[in-house]
Design an enzyme around this catalytic site. Structure first.
Site, PDB file in Angstrom:
ATOM      1  N   GLN A   1      43.185  53.213  64.074  1.00 43.50           N
ATOM      2  CA  GLN A   1      43.232  54.180  65.083  1.00 43.50           C
ATOM      3  C   GLN A   1      42.765  54.003  66.684  1.00 43.50           C
ATOM      4  OE1 GLN A   1      41.294  58.123  65.061  1.00 43.50           O
ATOM      5  NE2 GLN A   1      43.137  59.216  65.908  1.00 43.50           N
TER       6      GLN A   1
ATOM      7  N   ARG B   1      43.064  42.716  57.719  1.00 45.10           N
ATOM      8  CA  ARG B   1      44.586  42.181  57.207  1.00 45.10           C
ATOM      9  C   ARG B   1      45.385  42.155  58.531  1.00 45.10           C
ATOM     10  NH1 ARG B   1      43.611  47.021  54.946  1.00 45.10           N
ATOM     11  NH2 ARG B   1      42.414  46.187  53.186  1.00 45.10           N
TER      12      ARG B   1
ATOM     13  N   TYR C   1      28.303  58.653  56.280  1.00 46.18           N
ATOM     14  CA  TYR C   1      28.872  57.996  57.350  1.00 46.18           C
ATOM     15  C   TYR C   1      27.808  58.255  58.725  1.00 46.18           C
ATOM     16  CZ  TYR C   1      32.076  57.965  61.498  1.00 46.18           C
ATOM     17  OH  TYR C   1      32.620  57.809  62.825  1.00 46.18           O
TER      18      TYR C   1
ATOM     19  N   LYS D   1      25.772  55.713  60.992  1.00 45.74           N
ATOM     20  CA  LYS D   1      25.891  55.915  62.472  1.00 45.74           C
ATOM     21  C   LYS D   1      24.402  55.878  62.813  1.00 45.74           C
ATOM     22  CE  LYS D   1      30.056  54.777  62.916  1.00 45.74           C
ATOM     23  NZ  LYS D   1      30.382  53.417  63.730  1.00 45.74           N
TER      24      LYS D   1
HETATM   25  C1  AKB Z   1      35.471  61.513  61.183  1.00 42.00           C
HETATM   26  O1  AKB Z   1      36.051  62.595  61.195  1.00 42.00           O
HETATM   27  O2  AKB Z   1      34.763  61.001  60.225  1.00 42.00           O
HETATM   28  C2  AKB Z   1      35.517  60.703  62.560  1.00 42.00           C
HETATM   29  C3  AKB Z   1      34.207  61.055  63.376  1.00 42.00           C
HETATM   30  C4  AKB Z   1      33.831  62.500  64.116  1.00 42.00           C
HETATM   31  O3  AKB Z   1      33.563  60.144  63.648  1.00 42.00           O
HETATM   32  N1  AKB Z   1      36.838  61.034  63.471  1.00 42.00           N
END
Ligand code: AKB
Length: 315
Positions: free
Chosen positions: A13, A37, A143, A147
């Site tokens: 994106q 890819r 996630y 980060k």
């Molecule tokens: C997500 O929703 O995981 C991402 C972000 C806020 O980092 N768009």
């Protein structure tokens, strides 16, 4: 001629938009797009393209040497919703791809790195409104943990090895040209597509879930401007808070209704609600404004107009 740039994760994106913008600014041959890819033929043929697995150190190093790359934008990552479904791979991809580029910079093979962080570094114990740059950070998603750890490593490589790494904590990003992949904020893109194609949308977050968001044009401008800023202006080497707009599903639906009066929305929250509930509602980005002159341009009204205009040509 501008330093040669490599974008890893160029078909995603952000990567797609960033590649286009950097090529229009610095010329197509200065910007090498790469992804695990091949993307669409139109994208692949718009300038140099290489298939690169961000987890393969040798592949990354070979491309860097082949094109004499100086700046790397590492955009490959698993986002919040997908990462919850595949924690081990998310940790592997999000961390080891970062180590590869940090180590290449440490070895003097590249000069500058852009690495995206996210509002996901914050957690349920963080103050929700106008979340400060420095505050409690106890992320509760895979996630967010990746980060947050990445931010610590960026700062460490800068302080100990002098690596010039720059980073932004992106809010949810909204764009019309490339769909997002696997985030919690993706509803704010899907809603526009469904408004135009079906006249209705079933939202996976509840109506009053307020999250920090940003239009892609602003996000790309922020990314390019932090990379262009003089080194001494970049005082934060973990990652900068960055703010655009904050809104709820109910508010974005009301804005869409101004253009599509029959549009309707329903709410069926799923596992992503818990992720959204752990994130801030709005962000204080005063350090980015002070250090490298950041200022957002798009609000909910102008973004909605632009999204609907562009998408109605394609949907
Ligand atoms: C997500 O929703 O995981 C991402 C972000 C806020 O980092 N768009």
């Amino acid at each position: 001629m501008h330093a040669k740039i490599l974008i890893i994760g160029a078909c995603g994106q952000i990567g797609t938009e960033l590649t286009k913008k950097l090529r229009s600014q610095y010329g197509k041959d200065a910007v090498i797009a790469s992804d695990v890819r091949k993307g669409s033929p139109e994208f692949v043929n718009s300038g140099p393209f290489e298939v690169v697995n961000a987890l393969d150190f040798n592949q990354v190093e070979t491309v860097i040497e082949k094109y004499q790359i100086e700046d790397v934008y590492l955009m490959a990552a698993l986002l919040s919703a997908t990462a919850e479904k595949n924690p081990a791979f998310a940790w592997d991809l999000n961390m080891n791809s970062l180590f590869h580029v940090l180590n290449l910079a440490k070895a003097g093979k590249i000069k500058k790195i852009f690495w995206p962080s996210s509002i996901a570094v914050f957690g349920p114990t963080t103050p929700k409104d106008n979340t400060p740059q420095y505050t409690v950070m106890e992320p509760s998603t895979v996630y967010g943990i990746s980060k947050q750890s990445g931010e610590r490593w960026c700062e460490y490589y800068h302080n100990i090895f002098g690596v010039d790494v720059r980073s932004i904590r992106y809010p949810g990003l909204i764009s019309w040209s490339t769909p997002p992949g696997g985030g919690t904020t993706d509803y704010a893109v899907d809603i526009y597509y469904k408004a135009l194609s079906d006249g209705k949308y079933e939202c996976f977050l509840s109506e009053n879930t307020e999250l920090p968001m940003m239009y892609m044009d602003d996000a790309i401008r922020a990314t390019m401007s932090i990379m262009d800023a003089p080194k001494e202006n970049i005082k934060i080497r973990s990652s900068y808070n960055l703010a655009g707009i904050s809104f709820t599903p109910k508010e974005i639906a009301a804005e869409i209704k101004k253009h599509i009066p029959d549009f309707s929305i329903s709410y069926v929250p799923d596992f992503r609600q818990k992720i959204a509930d752990s994130w801030p509602s709005s962000i204080d980005d005063s350090y980015a404004r002070k250090d490298w002159g950041w200022k957002h341009e798009f609000d909910l009204e102008s973004m909605t107009k632009d999204m609907l205009e562009h998408l109605s040509e394609n949907v």
